[in-house]
Design a protein around this motif. Structure first.
Motif, PDB file in Angstrom:
ATOM      1  N   ARG A  10      23.324 -35.989  14.942  1.00 29.89           N
ATOM      2  CA  ARG A  10      22.633 -36.656  15.378  1.00 29.89           C
ATOM      3  C   ARG A  10      22.284 -36.952  16.439  1.00 29.89           C
ATOM      4  NH1 ARG A  10      23.030 -39.942  10.554  1.00 29.89           N
ATOM      5  NH2 ARG A  10      24.131 -41.752  12.180  1.00 29.89           N
ATOM      6  N   ILE A  11      23.510 -37.284  17.304  1.00 25.45           N
ATOM      7  CA  ILE A  11      23.730 -37.072  18.959  1.00 25.45           C
ATOM      8  C   ILE A  11      23.699 -36.140  19.325  1.00 25.45           C
ATOM      9  CG2 ILE A  11      25.851 -37.942  20.223  1.00 25.45           C
ATOM     10  CD1 ILE A  11      26.779 -39.629  18.623  1.00 25.45           C
ATOM     11  N   ALA A  12      24.380 -35.094  18.953  1.00 26.00           N
ATOM     12  CA  ALA A  12      23.775 -33.525  18.780  1.00 26.00           C
ATOM     13  C   ALA A  12      22.314 -33.050  18.865  1.00 26.00           C
ATOM     14  CB  ALA A  12      24.816 -32.593  18.268  1.00 26.00           C
ATOM     15  N   GLY A  13      21.462 -33.922  18.413  1.00 25.06           N
ATOM     16  CA  GLY A  13      20.258 -33.257  18.432  1.00 25.06           C
ATOM     17  C   GLY A  13      19.944 -34.053  19.567  1.00 25.06           C
ATOM     18  N   ARG A  14      20.247 -35.399  19.204  1.00 23.11           N
ATOM     19  CA  ARG A  14      19.999 -36.093  20.662  1.00 23.11           C
ATOM     20  C   ARG A  14      20.279 -35.333  22.053  1.00 23.11           C
ATOM     21  NH1 ARG A  14      21.228 -40.738  19.382  1.00 23.11           N
ATOM     22  NH2 ARG A  14      22.605 -41.255  20.320  1.00 23.11           N
ATOM     23  N   VAL A  15      21.034 -34.975  22.113  1.00 20.80           N
ATOM     24  CA  VAL A  15      21.304 -34.604  23.238  1.00 20.80           C
ATOM     25  C   VAL A  15      20.539 -33.262  23.656  1.00 20.80           C
ATOM     26  CG1 VAL A  15      23.321 -33.438  25.056  1.00 20.80           C
ATOM     27  CG2 VAL A  15      23.852 -35.312  23.079  1.00 20.80           C
ATOM     28  N   THR A  16      20.532 -32.365  22.629  1.00 20.15           N
ATOM     29  CA  THR A  16      19.645 -31.089  22.723  1.00 20.15           C
ATOM     30  C   THR A  16      17.975 -31.698  22.559  1.00 20.15           C
ATOM     31  OG1 THR A  16      21.243 -30.264  21.143  1.00 20.15           O
ATOM     32  CG2 THR A  16      18.847 -28.750  21.489  1.00 20.15           C
ATOM     33  N   ALA A  20      16.230 -30.305  26.749  1.00 20.26           N
ATOM     34  CA  ALA A  20      14.710 -29.552  26.359  1.00 20.26           C
ATOM     35  C   ALA A  20      13.755 -30.186  27.150  1.00 20.26           C
ATOM     36  CB  ALA A  20      14.631 -29.233  25.552  1.00 20.26           C
ATOM     37  N   LEU A  21      13.746 -31.753  26.757  1.00 19.81           N
ATOM     38  CA  LEU A  21      12.413 -32.627  27.795  1.00 19.81           C
ATOM     39  C   LEU A  21      13.046 -32.710  28.853  1.00 19.81           C
ATOM     40  CD1 LEU A  21      10.381 -34.132  27.646  1.00 19.81           C
ATOM     41  CD2 LEU A  21      11.739 -36.429  27.266  1.00 19.81           C
ATOM     42  N   SER A  22      14.399 -32.640  29.781  1.00 16.90           N
ATOM     43  CA  SER A  22      14.479 -32.292  30.603  1.00 16.90           C
ATOM     44  C   SER A  22      14.371 -31.523  32.090  1.00 16.90           C
ATOM     45  CB  SER A  22      15.449 -32.822  30.783  1.00 16.90           C
ATOM     46  OG  SER A  22      16.166 -34.626  30.425  1.00 16.90           O
ATOM     47  N   ALA A  23      14.584 -30.202  31.090  1.00 14.37           N
ATOM     48  CA  ALA A  23      13.702 -28.809  31.276  1.00 14.37           C
ATOM     49  C   ALA A  23      12.489 -28.680  31.322  1.00 14.37           C
ATOM     50  CB  ALA A  23      14.129 -27.537  30.609  1.00 14.37           C
ATOM     51  N   VAL A  24      11.978 -28.548  30.801  1.00 14.79           N
ATOM     52  CA  VAL A  24      10.439 -28.855  30.785  1.00 14.79           C
ATOM     53  C   VAL A  24       9.419 -29.671  32.215  1.00 14.79           C
ATOM     54  CG1 VAL A  24       8.449 -29.860  29.089  1.00 14.79           C
ATOM     55  CG2 VAL A  24      10.329 -28.577  28.572  1.00 14.79           C
ATOM     56  N   VAL A  25      10.057 -30.779  31.911  1.00 14.00           N
ATOM     57  CA  VAL A  25       9.554 -32.008  33.023  1.00 14.00           C
ATOM     58  C   VAL A  25       9.990 -31.454  34.498  1.00 14.00           C
ATOM     59  CG1 VAL A  25       9.831 -34.634  33.731  1.00 14.00           C
ATOM     60  CG2 VAL A  25       9.561 -33.317  31.626  1.00 14.00           C
ATOM     61  N   SER A 148      13.316 -42.767  31.667  1.00 16.36           N
ATOM     62  CA  SER A 148      12.355 -43.112  30.744  1.00 16.36           C
ATOM     63  C   SER A 148      11.475 -42.190  29.332  1.00 16.36           C
ATOM     64  CB  SER A 148      11.504 -43.613  32.009  1.00 16.36           C
ATOM     65  OG  SER A 148      11.665 -44.624  31.997  1.00 16.36           O
ATOM     66  N   GLY A 149      12.580 -40.844  29.752  1.00 18.95           N
ATOM     67  CA  GLY A 149      11.964 -39.722  28.947  1.00 18.95           C
ATOM     68  C   GLY A 149      10.439 -39.324  29.186  1.00 18.95           C
ATOM     69  N   ARG A 150       8.938 -39.441  28.135  1.00 20.27           N
ATOM     70  CA  ARG A 150       8.552 -38.677  28.633  1.00 20.27           C
ATOM     71  C   ARG A 150       7.552 -38.904  29.274  1.00 20.27           C
ATOM     72  NH1 ARG A 150       5.793 -37.660  22.706  1.00 20.27           N
ATOM     73  NH2 ARG A 150       6.472 -40.074  22.319  1.00 20.27           N
ATOM     74  N   ALA A 151       7.361 -40.560  29.693  1.00 20.65           N
ATOM     75  CA  ALA A 151       7.240 -40.566  31.092  1.00 20.65           C
ATOM     76  C   ALA A 151       6.830 -40.417  31.852  1.00 20.65           C
ATOM     77  CB  ALA A 151       6.842 -42.882  30.864  1.00 20.65           C
ATOM     78  N   ALA A 152       7.952 -39.636  32.245  1.00 22.54           N
ATOM     79  CA  ALA A 152       8.426 -39.273  33.562  1.00 22.54           C
ATOM     80  C   ALA A 152       7.291 -38.251  33.662  1.00 22.54           C
ATOM     81  CB  ALA A 152       9.661 -38.438  33.568  1.00 22.54           C
ATOM     82  N   LEU A 153       6.682 -37.486  32.537  1.00 24.12           N
ATOM     83  CA  LEU A 153       5.186 -36.816  33.015  1.00 24.12           C
ATOM     84  C   LEU A 153       4.147 -37.180  33.940  1.00 24.12           C
ATOM     85  CD1 LEU A 153       5.200 -35.323  29.390  1.00 24.12           C
ATOM     86  CD2 LEU A 153       5.558 -34.083  31.101  1.00 24.12           C
TER      87      LEU A 153
END
Length: 463
Positions: A10-16, A20-25, A148-153
């Motif tokens: 679960r931790i590895a999945g969250r990190v991945t 991925a979200l960071s790269a997209v943003v 803040s996750g996706r809000a960074a968009l």
């Protein structure tokens, strides 16, 4: 063992997913910056005058809404002559800058000089400056998505970045403010004192870019003083960390002095001119403030009335700004007494709202200062959307308004658009002031590591 493996997965999945979200943003932010540059570059290009000014600039800057301070200030500050700022120059009695003096704090002046290296016209200056500024926006996007996750968009792909990324030199100062939040929030392995000192240094650097992060030092000090974030079960009375707060304050002040002192010693008149320029600036049609569009209507049109109006603003504006700061700190302290945690991010955002509302100048690009707080704090998206509409009315409408004035066409429609933007933005700044003061941070907020009694240097004053 299976349970441990499942937790690890679960931790590895969250990190991945986070990576991925960071790269997209960050990628989307890069595309937005390209669009922002192309938007401003419509005003730049051959043919050029002998001084390097694009002939199309004066023709299109208002009608096509592609004006930028970057391109405009190619002339008038000796940037085109590659003069290092502040060392030579000064300011005349009527507020005109001379020599290498510029109206911004020293680090922004250095960025202006760096952007002009190798440039021979305003189009090259705009391009070089954009390349210099873009990494700060990308880093800000990365920091915000981690916080803040996706809000960074909202930062990375929102309209403000398209309109203002290369309007002025705002991106570095926004980055320092967000980096200060990141240091305090996302680096719990370091003591609160250490994080507070590092954040104070970053805010001090921000002050040397555009001043406003300096106001965040006070809520940061309150956060360090009161021991930072504390869990509900850890709400026994705690002594205040006076020494830690003083160390953070000294770090902020020391940073500002260390950056400014060489310029002040090398050319005091040129360095002082930037401060004098801002002191002399008046609340006029270019400032987009409630003072011009509101209070000004209560005065006459003659010279004496104008003098009286400017005098009233010179008193009312700083008084109300300081009062808003005091109110924000009081609201933050009340929340601390209820929850055990001083909400320094929310208080900082509220103080910024007070500054934007009551300062005599509210340039369109200042929206970039506010957007990170809309990302970091849980405020309604409907209010954010309404603010973006009001902001667009200013960011687009004010230049069309200037075009209407200059071309002799009817100004009624565009004046109404501008007034809608000014007052819509003002009302929403009041709303955000109180929302920020009580808002929780967006996104995942990890609990701080356990603090033993012996390691509680953040809470216990040291003689």
């Amino acid at each position: 063992m299976p349970t441990g493996l499942a937790a690890s997965d679960r931790i590895a999945g969250r990190v991945t997913r986070t990576a991925a979200l960071s790269a997209v943003v960050v990628l989307l932010c890069g595309l937005t910056l390209a669009l922002a540059y192309l938007n401003k570059a419509r005003c730049a290009g051959a043919p050029f005058a002998e001084d390097g000014r694009s002939s199309v600039f004066d023709v299109l800057k208002d009608s096509d809404v592609c004006y930028s301070d970057i391109q405009f200030l190619w002339l008038g500050r000796d940037i085109d002559n590659h003069v290092f700022p502040y060392i030579d120059g000064g300011i005349t009695e009527d507020g005109m800058l001379t020599g290498g003096a510029v109206e911004y704090p020293v680090l922004s002046g250095v960025l202006m000089w760096l952007g002009a290296v190798g440039a021979h016209n305003d189009a090259e200056f705009l391009l070089h400056s954009a390349l210099l500024l873009a990494p700060f926006a990308l880093l800000t996007a990365w920091l915000l998505v981690r916080l803040s996750g996706r809000a960074a968009l909202l930062w990375a792909a929102g309209p403000p970045l398209v309109l203002y990324a290369f309007h002025n030199w705002e991106l570095p100062v926004v980055c320092t403010a967000v980096a200060a939040v990141y240091v305090v929030t996302a680096m719990p392995r370091y003591s609160l004192r250490t994080r507070g000192i590092l954040a104070a240094v970053l805010l001090g650097l921000g002050f040397c870019f555009k001043l406003y992060p300096g106001i965040f030092v006070l809520p940061l000090l309150a956060y360090v003083l009161t021991g930072g974030r504390r869990e509900v079960e850890d709400l026994e009375p705690a002594r205040l960390d006076v020494r830690g707060a003083l160390m953070a304050a000294a770090a902020a002040v020391g940073t500002v002095v260390a950056v400014n002192l060489p310029f002040a010693l090398a050319g005091y008149e040129g360095w002082r001119a930037s401060i004098t320029f801002q002191q002399l600036r008046q609340a006029d049609i270019t400032t987009n403030s409630i003072w011009y569009w509101g209070l000004r209507q209560l005065f006459g049109q003659d010279a004496d009335s104008e003098t009286a109006f400017q005098h009233a603003v010179s008193i009312a504006s700083p008084t109300l700004v300081l009062a808003s700061f005091a109110l924000a700190m009081w609201l933050g302290w009340k929340r601390f007494t209820r929850t055990g945690t001083f909400p320094w991010i929310g208080v900082s955002g509220a103080m910024l709202c007070g500054f934007l509302l009551f300062h005599k100048v509210h340039s369109p690009q200042y929206t970039l200062w506010l957007v990170p707080f809309l990302v970091l704090l849980e405020v309604p998206w409907s209010a954010i959307g309404a603010y973006l509409v009001a902001d667009a009315a200013i960011g687009i409408g004010v230049f069309r308004y200037f075009y209407s004035i200059g071309s002799g066409t009817s100004v009624d429609l565009m004046e109404n658009v501008v007034q809608f933007g000014v007052w819509g933005r003002a009302v929403l700044l009041v709303v955000f002031f109180f929302l920020f003061a009580r808002a929780l941070p967006r996104g995942f907020r990890p609990a701080p590591p356990p603090i033993s009694r012996l390691d509680r240097g953040d809470l216990v004053p040291v003689a």
